[in-house]
Design a protein around this motif. Structure first.
Motif, PDB file in Angstrom:
ATOM      1  N   LYS A  34       0.834  -1.202   0.000  1.00 40.85           N
ATOM      2  CA  LYS A  34       0.000   0.000   0.000  1.00 40.85           C
ATOM      3  C   LYS A  34       0.872   1.256   0.000  1.00 40.85           C
ATOM      4  CE  LYS A  34      -3.817  -0.072   2.249  1.00 40.85           C
ATOM      5  NZ  LYS A  34      -4.857  -0.065   3.327  1.00 40.85           N
ATOM      6  N   THR A  35       1.901   1.246   0.854  1.00 39.02           N
ATOM      7  CA  THR A  35       2.828   2.390   0.883  1.00 39.02           C
ATOM      8  C   THR A  35       3.549   2.526  -0.443  1.00 39.02           C
ATOM      9  OG1 THR A  35       3.157   2.047   3.256  1.00 39.02           O
ATOM     10  CG2 THR A  35       4.776   3.426   2.113  1.00 39.02           C
ATOM     11  N   PHE A  38       1.384   4.341  -3.019  1.00 40.35           N
ATOM     12  CA  PHE A  38       1.285   5.785  -2.827  1.00 40.35           C
ATOM     13  C   PHE A  38       2.592   6.499  -3.193  1.00 40.35           C
ATOM     14  CE2 PHE A  38      -2.315   4.603  -0.011  1.00 40.35           C
ATOM     15  CZ  PHE A  38      -3.282   5.406  -0.585  1.00 40.35           C
ATOM     16  N   ALA A  41       2.766   6.513  -6.985  1.00 42.24           N
ATOM     17  CA  ALA A  41       1.785   7.469  -7.510  1.00 42.24           C
ATOM     18  C   ALA A  41       2.260   8.902  -7.315  1.00 42.24           C
ATOM     19  CB  ALA A  41       0.440   7.263  -6.814  1.00 42.24           C
ATOM     20  N   ALA A  42       2.922   9.175  -6.182  1.00 41.98           N
ATOM     21  CA  ALA A  42       3.441  10.521  -5.927  1.00 41.98           C
ATOM     22  C   ALA A  42       4.520  10.888  -6.935  1.00 41.98           C
ATOM     23  CB  ALA A  42       3.990  10.609  -4.507  1.00 41.98           C
TER      24      ALA A  42
END
Length: 254
Positions: A34-35, A38, A41-42
């Motif tokens: 999950k991390t 993100f 995506a960043a």
């Protein structure tokens, strides 16, 4: 490497995107999926943001508009014209169009026009040698000579490597010449930081920027929202100015 250069290189869209993708891959292998998502995506979002012409027009255009461009004859008189070394987007007329030597205008051209408009009797060129043995200041002096500016009207400051040093060493020359009122010439994007530094040094400075480059091109079919490699490449200059303003503020230079 200066602090502002380090931070600029760190947050350059492609550099940061690749770094975050590598970090995301490591996190994925460590089962932090999950991390990892993100973080990836960043990184991709940062690169995508700066690839949009709308982002450059908003972030860079805002800086350029803080000191609007004026024709040389509209500028006030001063005791000297101070030209800072450097170039933005190869001096091309518009960031979103290919380079055209016929329309390219450098900051030294702006200084020459101001001198020929009798805005000041002296030009001070500032900048050390970044590559090779010839300083930016000397190269600018050579360019002024090619534009029929008399050599005795040009003062060379060739020790400065940063905008802060441009101001510091130029002010030393100004004091020796008993000059306190100057026109500052640099790119429109760089002008907010340049003006802040010179004013901090106690100089009565008036902004005389080159024409803005981050403007909507006149060609048909231009899209604000279509990713553009030229916008992505040019974003480095915008990011550099925002990072520079932050670092200079933290260090008390502006």
């Amino acid at each position: 490497m200066t602090l502002s250069s380090f931070l600029t290189n760190l947050v350059i869209p492609l550099n940061l995107c690749i770094t975050l993708l590598v970090v995301a891959a490591v996190l994925f292998m460590l089962r932090q999926r999950k991390t990892a998502f993100f973080v990836a995506a960043a990184g991709l979002g940062w690169a995508l943001f700066w690839s949009l012409p709308a982002s450059s027009l908003w972030a860079g255009g805002r800086l350029e508009q803080l000191y609007p461009y004026k024709m040389p004859m509209s500028m006030p008189n001063a005791q000297a014209i101070v030209v800072l070394g450097g170039s933005t987007a190869n001096n091309r007329l518009n960031w979103f169009e290919p380079y055209d030597s016929a329309t390219a205008t450098s900051r030294i051209d702006t200084a020459a026009m101001l001198y020929k408009a009798h805005r000041a009797p002296l030009i001070i060129v500032s900048g050390a040698a970044l590559d090779g043995k010839v300083s930016e200041a000397q190269l600018m002096a050579n360019s002024l000579a090619q534009q029929d500016i008399p050599p005795d009207a040009v003062v060379i400051e060739n020790r400065s490597y940063t905008t802060y040093e441009n101001a510091l060493y130029t002010v030393e020359a100004l004091k020796q010449l008993h000059i306190n009122q100057v026109l500052i010439v640099t790119s429109a994007l760089h002008m907010p930081r340049a003006m802040a530094v010179f004013k901090k040094q106690g100089v009565v400075a008036v902004a005389a920027p080159s024409a803005p480059q981050i403007v909507v091109p006149g060609k048909q079919g231009f899209s604000f929202w279509q990713p553009n490699m030229r916008a992505l490449e040019a974003s480095r200059s915008i990011i550099k100015e925002y990072v520079g303003l932050l670092v200079y503020w933290v260090r008390g230079w502006i």
